[in-house]
Design a protein around this motif. Sequence first.
Motif, PDB file in Angstrom:
ATOM      1  N   GLN A   1       0.828  -1.192   0.000  1.00  0.00           N
ATOM      2  CA  GLN A   1       0.000   0.000   0.000  1.00  0.00           C
ATOM      3  C   GLN A   1       0.865   1.244   0.000  1.00  0.00           C
ATOM      4  O   GLN A   1       1.947   1.255   0.568  1.00  0.00           O
ATOM      5  CB  GLN A   1      -0.916   0.034   1.241  1.00  0.00           C
ATOM      6  CG  GLN A   1      -1.999  -1.017   1.233  1.00  0.00           C
ATOM      7  CD  GLN A   1      -3.137  -0.657   0.285  1.00  0.00           C
ATOM      8  OE1 GLN A   1      -3.287   0.505  -0.081  1.00  0.00           O
ATOM      9  NE2 GLN A   1      -3.901  -1.648  -0.108  1.00  0.00           N
ATOM     10  N   GLN A   3       0.472   5.404   0.739  1.00  0.00           N
ATOM     11  CA  GLN A   3      -0.366   6.483   1.236  1.00  0.00           C
ATOM     12  C   GLN A   3       0.141   7.805   0.674  1.00  0.00           C
ATOM     13  O   GLN A   3       1.362   8.051   0.654  1.00  0.00           O
ATOM     14  CB  GLN A   3      -0.352   6.545   2.767  1.00  0.00           C
ATOM     15  CG  GLN A   3      -1.026   5.354   3.447  1.00  0.00           C
ATOM     16  CD  GLN A   3      -0.138   4.122   3.470  1.00  0.00           C
ATOM     17  OE1 GLN A   3       1.056   4.213   3.757  1.00  0.00           O
ATOM     18  NE2 GLN A   3      -0.707   2.970   3.165  1.00  0.00           N
ATOM     19  N   VAL A   5      -0.502  12.071   0.714  1.00  0.00           N
ATOM     20  CA  VAL A   5      -1.120  13.191   1.416  1.00  0.00           C
ATOM     21  C   VAL A   5      -0.742  14.483   0.699  1.00  0.00           C
ATOM     22  O   VAL A   5       0.455  14.821   0.621  1.00  0.00           O
ATOM     23  CB  VAL A   5      -0.683  13.256   2.888  1.00  0.00           C
ATOM     24  CG1 VAL A   5      -1.309  14.466   3.569  1.00  0.00           C
ATOM     25  CG2 VAL A   5      -1.058  11.964   3.611  1.00  0.00           C
ATOM     26  N   ALA A  24       4.504  10.875  -0.044  1.00  0.00           N
ATOM     27  CA  ALA A  24       4.199   9.453  -0.175  1.00  0.00           C
ATOM     28  C   ALA A  24       4.821   8.672   0.972  1.00  0.00           C
ATOM     29  O   ALA A  24       5.939   8.962   1.401  1.00  0.00           O
ATOM     30  CB  ALA A  24       4.715   8.923  -1.505  1.00  0.00           C
ATOM     31  N   SER A  25       4.091   7.683   1.454  1.00  0.00           N
ATOM     32  CA  SER A  25       4.614   6.804   2.501  1.00  0.00           C
ATOM     33  C   SER A  25       4.100   5.397   2.253  1.00  0.00           C
ATOM     34  O   SER A  25       3.239   5.164   1.416  1.00  0.00           O
ATOM     35  CB  SER A  25       4.208   7.300   3.882  1.00  0.00           C
ATOM     36  OG  SER A  25       2.795   7.311   4.001  1.00  0.00           O
ATOM     37  N   GLY A  26       4.636   4.454   3.021  1.00  0.00           N
ATOM     38  CA  GLY A  26       4.251   3.062   2.831  1.00  0.00           C
ATOM     39  C   GLY A  26       5.194   2.387   1.865  1.00  0.00           C
ATOM     40  O   GLY A  26       6.394   2.617   1.898  1.00  0.00           O
ATOM     41  N   THR A  28       6.536   2.744  -0.922  1.00  0.00           N
ATOM     42  CA  THR A  28       6.930   3.587  -2.045  1.00  0.00           C
ATOM     43  C   THR A  28       7.972   2.866  -2.887  1.00  0.00           C
ATOM     44  O   THR A  28       8.759   2.071  -2.393  1.00  0.00           O
ATOM     45  CB  THR A  28       7.483   4.925  -1.546  1.00  0.00           C
ATOM     46  OG1 THR A  28       8.566   4.671  -0.660  1.00  0.00           O
ATOM     47  CG2 THR A  28       6.413   5.701  -0.797  1.00  0.00           C
ATOM     48  N   TYR A 111      -3.194   4.415  -6.531  1.00  0.00           N
ATOM     49  CA  TYR A 111      -3.304   5.028  -5.199  1.00  0.00           C
ATOM     50  C   TYR A 111      -3.580   6.516  -5.354  1.00  0.00           C
ATOM     51  O   TYR A 111      -3.012   7.171  -6.227  1.00  0.00           O
ATOM     52  CB  TYR A 111      -2.015   4.818  -4.400  1.00  0.00           C
ATOM     53  CG  TYR A 111      -1.653   3.367  -4.241  1.00  0.00           C
ATOM     54  CD1 TYR A 111      -0.661   2.792  -5.023  1.00  0.00           C
ATOM     55  CD2 TYR A 111      -2.320   2.570  -3.313  1.00  0.00           C
ATOM     56  CE1 TYR A 111      -0.342   1.441  -4.886  1.00  0.00           C
ATOM     57  CE2 TYR A 111      -2.000   1.234  -3.174  1.00  0.00           C
ATOM     58  CZ  TYR A 111      -1.015   0.678  -3.962  1.00  0.00           C
ATOM     59  OH  TYR A 111      -0.712  -0.649  -3.822  1.00  0.00           O
ATOM     60  N   GLY A 113      -4.499  10.376  -3.207  1.00  0.00           N
ATOM     61  CA  GLY A 113      -4.612  11.172  -2.006  1.00  0.00           C
ATOM     62  C   GLY A 113      -6.042  11.644  -1.812  1.00  0.00           C
ATOM     63  O   GLY A 113      -6.923  11.358  -2.628  1.00  0.00           O
ATOM     64  N   GLN A 114      -6.250  12.410  -0.751  1.00  0.00           N
ATOM     65  CA  GLN A 114      -7.599  12.853  -0.406  1.00  0.00           C
ATOM     66  C   GLN A 114      -8.006  14.109  -1.160  1.00  0.00           C
ATOM     67  O   GLN A 114      -9.188  14.480  -1.169  1.00  0.00           O
ATOM     68  CB  GLN A 114      -7.705  13.104   1.104  1.00  0.00           C
ATOM     69  CG  GLN A 114      -7.166  14.441   1.585  1.00  0.00           C
ATOM     70  CD  GLN A 114      -5.647  14.546   1.550  1.00  0.00           C
ATOM     71  OE1 GLN A 114      -4.929  13.584   1.294  1.00  0.00           O
ATOM     72  NE2 GLN A 114      -5.141  15.750   1.826  1.00  0.00           N
TER      73      GLN A 114
END
Length: 122
Positions: A1, A3, A5, A24-26, A28, A111, A113-114
Amino acid sequence: QVQLVESGGGLVQAGGSLRLSCAASGRTSSSYVMGWFRQAPGKERDIVAAITWSGGRTYYADSVKGRFTISRDNAKNTVYLQMNSLKPEDTAVYYCAAGRRYEFPPRTYDYWGQGTQVTVSS
């Protein structure tokens, strides 16, 4: 996954500038293509710009060429979108996305972001 933001949206007058960031995190990976998309009310989500994570190839929609610049800082796992000479028609929610292929339809990105709101006043 992975993430994602986004940050940096806001209200700006026409002709002004904003810089969006996407952290980006997770899981990557240097193989991910990173894209910025935008969606205005009642309209479809469209590509704004894209960049290969390690290769530095970039793509821009015709509507933003010469005004927007996409870049990335691999050490920080962050992608940026510098937006200059903003116009009211740039008003939209801006999304960061990660995908595995250098393609531009939203469906090719895995993937998201919000989103961050960008409003350009006339």
